[in-house]
Motif scaffolding. Structure first.
Motif, short mmCIF file in Angstrom:
data_model
loop_
_atom_site.label_atom_id
_atom_site.label_comp_id
_atom_site.label_asym_id
_atom_site.label_seq_id
_atom_site.Cartn_x
_atom_site.Cartn_y
_atom_site.Cartn_z
N THR A 7 0.84 -1.20 0.00
CA THR A 7 0.00 0.00 0.00
C THR A 7 0.87 1.25 0.00
O THR A 7 1.62 1.51 0.94
N LEU A 8 0.76 2.02 -1.07
CA LEU A 8 1.53 3.25 -1.27
C LEU A 8 0.53 4.39 -1.24
O LEU A 8 -0.28 4.54 -2.16
N VAL A 9 0.57 5.18 -0.19
CA VAL A 9 -0.52 6.12 0.10
C VAL A 9 -0.08 7.56 -0.12
O VAL A 9 1.02 7.96 0.29
N ILE A 10 -0.96 8.33 -0.76
CA ILE A 10 -0.77 9.78 -0.87
C ILE A 10 -1.87 10.43 -0.04
O ILE A 10 -3.06 10.23 -0.30
N ALA A 11 -1.47 11.17 0.97
CA ALA A 11 -2.43 11.77 1.90
C ALA A 11 -1.97 13.18 2.25
O ALA A 11 -0.82 13.56 1.99
N GLU A 12 -2.87 13.94 2.86
CA GLU A 12 -2.48 15.30 3.24
C GLU A 12 -1.75 15.30 4.57
O GLU A 12 -1.92 14.40 5.40
N GLU A 13 -0.94 16.31 4.77
CA GLU A 13 -0.18 16.44 6.01
C GLU A 13 -1.11 16.43 7.22
O GLU A 13 -2.17 17.06 7.20
N GLY A 14 -0.71 15.71 8.24
CA GLY A 14 -1.52 15.64 9.45
C GLY A 14 -2.45 14.45 9.50
O GLY A 14 -3.07 14.18 10.54
N ASP A 15 -2.58 13.72 8.40
CA ASP A 15 -3.45 12.55 8.37
C ASP A 15 -2.68 11.34 8.89
O ASP A 15 -2.00 10.63 8.14
N GLU A 16 -2.79 11.10 10.18
CA GLU A 16 -2.05 10.00 10.80
C GLU A 16 -2.81 8.68 10.74
O GLU A 16 -2.24 7.62 11.00
N ALA A 17 -4.10 8.74 10.38
CA ALA A 17 -4.92 7.53 10.38
C ALA A 17 -4.44 6.50 9.36
O ALA A 17 -4.70 5.30 9.51
N VAL A 18 -3.75 6.97 8.31
CA VAL A 18 -3.35 6.04 7.25
C VAL A 18 -2.04 5.33 7.55
O VAL A 18 -1.72 4.31 6.93
N ARG A 19 -1.28 5.83 8.49
CA ARG A 19 0.07 5.29 8.73
C ARG A 19 0.06 3.81 9.09
O ARG A 19 0.93 3.04 8.65
#
Length: 464
Positions: free
Chosen positions: A399-411
């Motif tokens: 899983t290679l994720v592009i998310a906005e800064e501050g989005d810790e839920a995806v880590r």
């Protein structure tokens, strides 16, 4: 790839005649370059930009006769006619690599300026849109009850982003059509339909023929284009130029972001005319757009880990892309870039479609890019996409994720996370696209391919 050159440099006392006929205009566009003691003919201004920035676009059914000192334009019956003179606002250095290993790499790094130039001069000090080049009666635009966006390839994905923004701001039903399919399905078009065509070159044959068909049905047409004097803007009622500068690499990068930016401006302008949103809201969106160039630059400056990942994946055979809402066209564009220049099987899907078939493709080690929406604006969508990440991770996907800064839920569920600066949801494609461009270019480079001129492709598709 530079525009095909059919330049005629007229030496003193030499005389040349060229004609631009209606039937063949789309195949053989003509632009005149006005020099000092020399004049030029070319299919595009890049053919003579080293010599002059003054150009004249010819109308349909016109003949031009040039010598070193004169340019005479007539119709087919010999009556004097006039072309439209304009000044080319980019210089020859824009069409050079500027120290980068490829034009594509340079054009990826040009994107902060491409967005800036597309925004420049199109709003006043009060934060209101001033699109003076849209030469369509505002009263007619107020009567529009349907918008159809026509484009092909990457430009069609820009149109998909435009649909989300225009419907949100203007509350006008908006369709996005592949131009080559449009006129073959007997579309419903009338005088209250606005057709917006998107083409980097302005010479895309499929799009041109679709625009002609729309005008025959009585629709008003606006083109979003990057090339002054090209055919599609000439044959449209109005044009919104993107001012991204020349794009040489076949695979589009900066023109894509500039097209999205121009589409946002058009959507805001229509909303302003029709009173759909308050002036303060328009001012706020323009302010957010004004921050985008710096955000893009930040992504470019911090792309080292992404480049390293791309190089490590040069032997992959397939990569999947998932996105939702405005992230869906970004996923499609990310997949297209990988197909175009790295020759890897790549598919983009709407994340909500995962359980309707594509999840069957997930196997141990399958790389999947996921474009995650912001949790700030649409928390329900964010939660659904995080759930998608969990599902594919449980089945062995990388899983290679592009998310906005501050989005810790995806880590917790991502093998790699690439963050982009925070921006309103509708504007996110201007940022989330950039990592996918960098990834594709770096991977193709690692495979030893020519990223500027990929096999079997041309910069402008001038046949149907």
């Amino acid at each position: 790839m530079p525009a095909a050159r059919r330049r005629v440099h007229a030496p003193r006392r030499a005389r040349g005649t060229a004609r631009r006929r209606r039937r063949r205009a789309s195949q053989f566009p003509l632009v005149v370059g006005l020099g000092e003691g020399e004049n030029f003919l070319g299919s595009d201004v890049s053919g003579f930009i080293d010599h002059t920035r003054r150009a004249v676009e010819l109308g349909q059914d016109q003949i031009v006769t040039i010598t070193a000192d004169t340019v005479e334009i007539t119709d087919f019956f010999g009556a004097p006619a006039q072309g439209k003179e304009y000044h080319v606002d980019w210089d020859p250095a824009s069409a050079e690599k500027g120290g980068f290993s490829s034009f594509m790499e340079k054009e990826i790094h040009d994107q902060p300026d491409a967005v800036t130039q597309t925004l420049l001069g199109r709003s006043d000090i009060n934060g209101q849109l001033t699109l003076s080049e849209l030469r369509i009666d505002p009263e007619l635009l107020k009567q529009v009850n349907k918008i159809i966006v026509l484009a092909c390839g990457t430009a069609a994905y820009a149109g998909m982003v435009a649909k989300y923004a225009i419907e949100n701001w203007c509350r006008i039903p908006t369709e996005v059509e592949l131009a080559h399919e449009f006129r073959y399905r007997d579309p419903i078009v009338d005088a209250n339909t606005l057709v917006v065509s998107i083409s980097q070159s302005g010479e895309t044959m499929d799009t041109l023929m679709a625009v002609r068909y729309a005008r025959e049905q009585g629709a008003k047409t606006i083109s979003i284009c990057n090339t002054n004097g090209s055919t599609i803007p000439r044959e449209s009622d109005a044009v919104l130029y993107t001012h991204a500068g020349p794009e040489i690499a076949v695979a589009s990068t900066k023109a894509f972001l500039a097209q999205i930016t121009a589409a946002y401006l058009l959507g805001l302008y229509l909303a302003q005319l029709r009173g759909n949103i308050f002036s303060g809201q328009i001012k706020d969106v323009l302010a957010d757009l004004g921050k985008i160039p710096a955000h893009i630059q930040k992504i470019l400056d911090n792309a080292g880990p992404l480049r390293e990942l791309a190089r490590s994946m040069k032997d992959e055979k397939s990569v999947l892309f998932l996105g939702r809402h405005v992230g869906f066209p970004v996923a499609l564009e990310g997949a297209l870039k990988l197909k175009e220049i790295a020759y890897i099987h790549a598919e983009g899907f709407a994340a909500g479609e995962l359980k309707h078939g594509p999840i069957a493709l997930i196997d141990e080690g399958q790389p999947v890019f996921v474009v995650v929406p912001s949790p700030r604006g649409r928390d329900s969508l964010h939660a659904k996409v995080v759930s998608n990440i969990q599902e594919i991770r449980a089945r062995g996907a990388r899983t290679l994720v592009i998310a906005e800064e501050g989005d810790e839920a995806v880590r917790a569920y991502a093998e790699h996370v690439f963050y982009v600066p925070q921006t309103p949801t509708l504007l996110m494609p201007l940022l989330t696209t950039v990592p996918l461009q960098i990834f594709a270019a770096e991977l193709a480079k690692a495979k030893g391919y020519d990223v500027d001129q990929p096999r079997n492709l041309a910069k402008s598709v001038t046949v149907e």
